[in-house]
Design an enzyme around this catalytic site. Structure first.
Site, PDB file in Angstrom:
ATOM      1  N   SER A 157       0.841  -1.197   0.000  1.00 48.36           N
ATOM      2  CA  SER A 157       0.000   0.000   0.000  1.00 48.36           C
ATOM      3  C   SER A 157       0.885   1.259   0.000  1.00 48.36           C
ATOM      4  CB  SER A 157      -0.940  -0.074   1.210  1.00 48.36           C
ATOM      5  OG  SER A 157      -1.969   0.861   1.095  1.00 48.36           O
ATOM      6  N   ASP A 194      -9.691  -4.380  -5.433  1.00 48.07           N
ATOM      7  CA  ASP A 194      -8.943  -3.734  -4.348  1.00 48.07           C
ATOM      8  C   ASP A 194      -9.827  -2.814  -3.498  1.00 48.07           C
ATOM      9  OD1 ASP A 194      -5.887  -3.004  -3.544  1.00 48.07           O
ATOM     10  OD2 ASP A 194      -7.164  -1.249  -3.396  1.00 48.07           O
ATOM     11  N   HIS A 228      -8.313  -4.698  -0.688  1.00 50.53           N
ATOM     12  CA  HIS A 228      -7.065  -4.020  -0.322  1.00 50.53           C
ATOM     13  C   HIS A 228      -6.463  -4.517   0.998  1.00 50.53           C
ATOM     14  CE1 HIS A 228      -4.001  -1.018  -0.731  1.00 50.53           C
ATOM     15  NE2 HIS A 228      -4.214  -0.619   0.515  1.00 50.53           N
TER      16      HIS A 228
END
Ligand SMILES: *[C@@H]1O[C@H](CO)[C@@H](O)[C@H](O)[C@H]1NC(C)=O
Ligand SMILES: *[C@@H]1O[C@H](CO)[C@@H](O)[C@H](O)[C@H]1NC(C)=O
Ligand SMILES: *[C@@H]1O[C@H](CO)[C@@H](O)[C@H](O)[C@H]1NC(C)=O
Ligand SMILES: *[C@@H]1O[C@H](CO)[C@@H](O)[C@H](O)[C@H]1NC(C)=O
Ligand SMILES: *[C@@H]1O[C@H](CO)[C@@H](O)[C@H](O)[C@H]1NC(C)=O
Length: 289
Positions: free
Chosen positions: A99, A215, A270
């Site tokens: 990330s 995501d 995600h």
């Protein structure tokens, strides 16, 4: 005397052969925004289990709220840490960021082009920027997508990591005027460090970009692959964007050498990228050699 010398040569030779097949390079992990290194514990354990003997560095720097500090500050300080680690391992290390940590990690490679990182894995990082508020509400309550630029494209907004890579496709002039991070490390704005920013990436053995359509945080999700919105809100893939076509940071060079791996994995939210061991086994472990 001769005998012991001979023996040590043979021992060394066996160690070399053994290492060719069994020794893994140390791995450096960099966590995501608002979390601690404990979030990377599963993936750390998996690496140690599947690749026995691997030394894994799992940094806890800039965790929790301090992950919102300015990107350059994080790149600088975690870059020094990485340099200290790599000095201990002249054989090279592999580097994985998740990330926001994937964008910080990429910028570290560019800002410290003397690094000896072998493979770099970007696990759903906003490499081309972010234009989505999913999850950001926790940090900035009341933040609205269309007016977020007013906060982020300001002196104050640039003190936050998110402001440094907020990329509003409908306010590109402001983005270029105010953003003091992303346009620079993407060499979209040339600087005296442009050469280094490219040199730090082209030396990689593999640049592995992992992302996927489910995501739901990185927006557009293609940003994980250096794809991004044009001025009309249509996603343009990396290969059709200036950053690739003009080879601004070496993506094209790496691609032509077969060293750019763009991996799309469907069905992963995600918050699961670093926790889904099926995905880790299949797409991450092969690059941790
Ligand atoms: C997190 O970092 C701290 C401090 O460096 C370390 O002691 C700890 O083992 C790390 N935790 C994990 C899960 O790697
Ligand atoms: C890294 O190395 C520098 C210079 O040798 C030193 O000042 C610094 O404290 C080291 N940092 C860590 C985290 O070991
Ligand atoms: C961007 O900066 C230029 C030069 O300072 C200025 O002329 C222009 O008005 C700015 N654009 C915006 C949208 O603020
Ligand atoms: C926006 O779309 C129009 C019509 O499809 C096109 O002519 C124009 O070039 C597009 N602009 C950008 C910035 O992509
Ligand atoms: C885990 O990853 C696989 C792909 O490797 C995917 O098909 C699956 O849906 C994922 N599961 C979760 C819970 O994210």
């Amino acid at each position: 005397m001769l005998k012991t010398k001979m023996e040590s040569i043979i021992a060394c030779w066996f160690l070399l052969i053994f290492c060719e097949t069994h020794c893994y390079k140390p791995v450096v992990l960099l966590h995501g925004i608002m979390t601690y290194n404990t979030s990377m514990e599963l993936i750390k354990n998996r690496i140690e289990e599947k690749h026995p003997g691997t030394i894994v560095y799992n940094t806890n720097r800039y965790s929790g709220w301090s992950s919102l500090e300015n990107m350059w500050e994080q790149v600088q300080n975690m870059g020094y840490d990485l340099m200290n680690i790599t000095q201990k391992h002249p054989e090279g290390v592999n580097f994985l960021g998740y990330s926001q940590g994937a964008l910080i990690a990429r910028a570290i490679l560019q800002a410290f082009p003397e690094h000896n990182v072998h493979n770099f894995i970007s696990l759903s990082g906003p490499q081309a920027g972010q234009y989505g508020t999913a999850f950001l509400h926790i940090i900035f309550p009341g933040l609205a997508l269309k007016s977020a630029f007013e906060l982020f494209y300001s002196r104050v907004g640039q003190h936050t990591s998110v402001g440094n890579y907020w990329n509003d496709p409908y306010h590109q002039e402001l983005y270029y005027n105010y953003s003091d991070f992303l346009p620079y490390i993407n060499n979209a704005i040339p600087s005296e460090r442009s050469y280094d920013f490219k040199a730090g990436l082209v030396k990689l053995n593999n640049l592995v970009l992992i992302g996927g359509p489910q995501d739901n945080v990185i927006t557009p999700w293609e940003s994980a692959h250096f794809g991004y919105y044009d001025g009309n809100g249509t996603v343009i893939n990396m290969g059709e964007r200036d950053i690739y076509i003009d080879d601004k940071i070496g993506l094209k060079t790496l691609d032509l050498l077969g060293k750019l791996k763009t991996i799309t994995v469907p069905g992963i939210n995600h918050f699961m990228w670093h926790k889904n061991m099926t995905m880790v086994d299949e797409f991450v472990l092969p690059y941790l050699d």
